[in-house]
Write an enzyme that holds these catalytic residues in place. Structure first.
Site, short mmCIF file in Angstrom:
data_model
loop_
_atom_site.label_atom_id
_atom_site.label_comp_id
_atom_site.label_asym_id
_atom_site.label_seq_id
_atom_site.Cartn_x
_atom_site.Cartn_y
_atom_site.Cartn_z
N LEU A 164 3.48 -19.59 37.74
CA LEU A 164 3.90 -19.76 39.13
C LEU A 164 4.17 -18.41 39.79
CD1 LEU A 164 4.84 -21.64 41.51
CD2 LEU A 164 7.13 -21.45 40.55
N ALA A 165 4.86 -17.55 39.07
CA ALA A 165 5.19 -16.22 39.62
C ALA A 165 3.92 -15.44 39.93
CB ALA A 165 6.07 -15.45 38.64
N GLY B 190 5.73 -16.21 34.05
CA GLY B 190 5.00 -17.48 34.11
C GLY B 190 3.88 -17.50 35.14
N ARG C 106 12.04 -14.27 28.74
CA ARG C 106 12.33 -13.96 27.33
C ARG C 106 11.49 -12.80 26.79
NH1 ARG C 106 11.84 -19.87 24.74
NH2 ARG C 106 10.09 -19.82 26.22
N ASP D 99 6.09 -37.21 39.87
CA ASP D 99 5.48 -35.93 40.22
C ASP D 99 5.18 -35.81 41.71
OD1 ASP D 99 4.35 -33.37 39.39
OD2 ASP D 99 2.39 -34.24 39.84
N ASP E 15 10.34 -28.17 48.15
CA ASP E 15 9.24 -29.13 48.14
C ASP E 15 8.14 -28.41 48.91
OD1 ASP E 15 7.35 -31.05 48.76
OD2 ASP E 15 8.81 -32.67 48.81
N HIS E 16 7.15 -27.85 48.20
CA HIS E 16 6.22 -26.94 48.88
C HIS E 16 5.40 -27.64 49.96
CE1 HIS E 16 3.60 -28.33 45.52
NE2 HIS E 16 2.67 -28.28 46.44
N ALA F 173 9.70 -14.89 35.37
CA ALA F 173 8.76 -13.97 36.05
C ALA F 173 7.47 -13.75 35.28
CB ALA F 173 9.45 -12.62 36.29
N HIS G 117 7.12 -35.30 47.48
CA HIS G 117 6.16 -35.03 48.56
C HIS G 117 5.90 -36.24 49.46
CE1 HIS G 117 5.67 -31.51 46.25
NE2 HIS G 117 4.70 -31.91 45.46
#
Length: 493
Positions: free
Chosen positions: A19-20, A17, A48, A235, A177-178, A15, A240
């Site tokens: 991306l969050a 990071g 952490r 990647d 897979d966004h 949380a 994708h």
């Protein structure tokens, strides 16, 4: 499926990071703002760092600084933080206790989503401990959302899957897979199956080739270390690109249910023609960006990027010719290309239809343009149909005509962003837009042959100038079959 107002607690591993902050908090907020989440929900952020609830809530406020402060205040009051060690059983016991208290406070019937937004090396450890410490033993349902990459080859993906399956069944696992959450990717099925003018033509009798391009203007930025171990093949292509190919090539499902759609996609993966190591050079192009100009600005090559080996052979560009050996697609090449530091940022699909056997009309340069269906995924969502029409006057010549539908209008201003849609789908128990293990398994099987050929020196690495659409070998891949990439992009600024 659940009701439209699912009551759930969500645990976000990682949380603290990026991306969050950039994707998850804003996406959950938009669901809240749209009334798609009831007030009976809670989110526990774990990582952490020794944060408090208030620290997490400050970060949420920062990521939503353009929103209504009163609504943000209400929203963030549902967020809690737990400092966490993924290898320590006591952390999981504390998490279970916290979730039980929150479920009582918010009247949530034991429904829990565990979202992995951290390094993939911990996915298996977390899943096993969630099971062993009984965090998944609830009166409601439990679901696991996993970010890519799902492994770095087939053996590592199998190992990870086996660990996760210790705690979650396949129908509880939501592999993200966004791209599958993007509006126009989901529109592929509607374009195909809801239009009588397309589906009867969607086969090798009428289509000459299919092209899928996903190009980026940016380089690897600060992700050099990650990219050195990944490359464009792992990647982008393994997930994708192959997912988009499966949606374009699948047969119509019997009905629009998760299992039926997945079943048809899996058939496509099974029908992908397997290549031998010696064939890779003829079917797959790998490239790496060198120095060049992007939008008039000089940029360095990949080997000069931070955390990149100065003699790196990691690919930043892949083009490939895929063949699908089934009745519908036999003989029709599917061309894919993806790369960094290219001329334009774009994700687009082009269906090129076969020319008629007799040419009765000609354009000014004595060539009749091919009929194309262009599906723009991003940035300009929409569809363009390229036709031929009569040129005004008495010449009898034809001119190209474009019929364009733009999805990027006021009507779609509130279109849910990919993560928002996928999180909501998971809450509802709808796994249609997530990757099934069989898809992951088959795609890695296909990709691993290419990786092996490259590591064995079966393929050259083509250096392409930044700000172009990739190496010449990519154009040659199509020209030897009598085709070219659409749309034609001039490589000169």
């Amino acid at each position: 499926m659940e009701s439209n107002y699912p009551k759930t607690t969500m645990v976000i591993f990682g949380a603290t990071g990026d991306l969050a902050k950039r994707k998850l908090f804003p996406s959950i907020f938009r669901l809240y703002k749209a009334g798609k989440i009831s007030n009976e929900f809670a989110v526990v952020g774990v990582a952490r760092r020794q944060w408090s609830d208030e620290t997490l809530r400050e970060v949420i406020s920062e990521s939503l600084k353009d929103e209504d402060p009163k609504l943000v205040e209400e929203f963030r009051s549902h967020f809690y933080y737990l400092a966490f060690d993924v290898t320590n059983k006591e952390s999981y016991q504390k998490l279970d206790l916290m979730l039980s208290k929150l479920e009582e406070k918010y009247n949530i019937p034991g429904n829990r989503i565990f979202y992995m937004a951290m390094s993939p090396q911990y996915f298996g450890t977390i899943a096993v401990n969630l099971k062993q410490e009984k965090v998944t033993d609830t009166n409601g349902w439990t679901r696991l959302m996993i970010e890519k990459p799902f492994g770095h080859d087939l053996p590592s993906a199998q190992k990870l899957n086996n660990e996760i399956r210790e705690a979650f069944s396949e129908n509880e696992i939501y592999r993200i897979d966004h791209y599958l959450g993007k509006e126009m990717v989901q529109n592929i099925e509607v374009i195909r199956f809801a239009n009588a003018i397309f589906e009867p033509l969607w086969n090798n009798q009428y289509i000459s080739n299919v092209q899928v391009t996903s190009s980026e203007v940016l380089g690897v930025e600060d992700r050099g270390g990650y990219y050195e171990h990944s490359g464009a093949l792992r990647d982008m292509v393994q997930n994708h690109m192959l997912q988009m190919v499966s949606l374009l090539a699948m047969d119509p499902p019997i009905r629009l249910t998760t299992n039926e759609i997945r079943s048809e996609k899996i058939k496509v993966f099974r029908a992908l023609r397997k290549l031998s190591l010696d064939q890779i050079q003829d079917y797959v192009v790998r490239g790496q960006y060198g120095p060049g100009k992007v939008k008039g600005k000089e940029v360095t090559g990949y080997r000069s990027e931070k955390n990149v080996d100065p003699e790196s052979n990691t690919e930043t560009f892949v083009a490939a010719k895929l063949l699908i050996d089934n009745h519908r697609w036999a003989g029709v090449p599917f061309y894919i290309r993806t790369g960094k530091r290219m001329k334009a940022k774009s994700t687009k699909i082009v269906i090129e239809f076969k020319n008629r056997p007799m040419k009765l009309y000609y354009s000014e340069n004595d060539e009749l343009k091919a009929n194309l269906l262009e599906i723009n995924i991003q940035p300009d969502e929409g569809i363009t149909l390229h036709l031929n029409g009569k040129k005004v006057g008495s010449s009898g010549r034809s001119i190209p005509v474009e019929l364009t539908y733009s999805n990027d209008s006021d009507a779609s201003a509130n279109t849910p962003e990919a993560y928002e849609r996928l999180i909501y789908d998971c809450m509802l128990g709808d796994a249609t837009n997530f990757a099934h293990w069989d898809e992951v398994d088959l795609s890695w099987t296909y990709i691993d042959t290419i990786s092996q050929a490259w590591s064995n020196g079966h393929s050259d690495l083509a250096i392409y100038e930044s700000g172009t659409m990739g190496p010449q070998a990519s154009d040659d891949l199509l020209s030897k079959d009598g085709f070219q990439w659409w749309p034609v992009v001039d490589d000169v600024d």
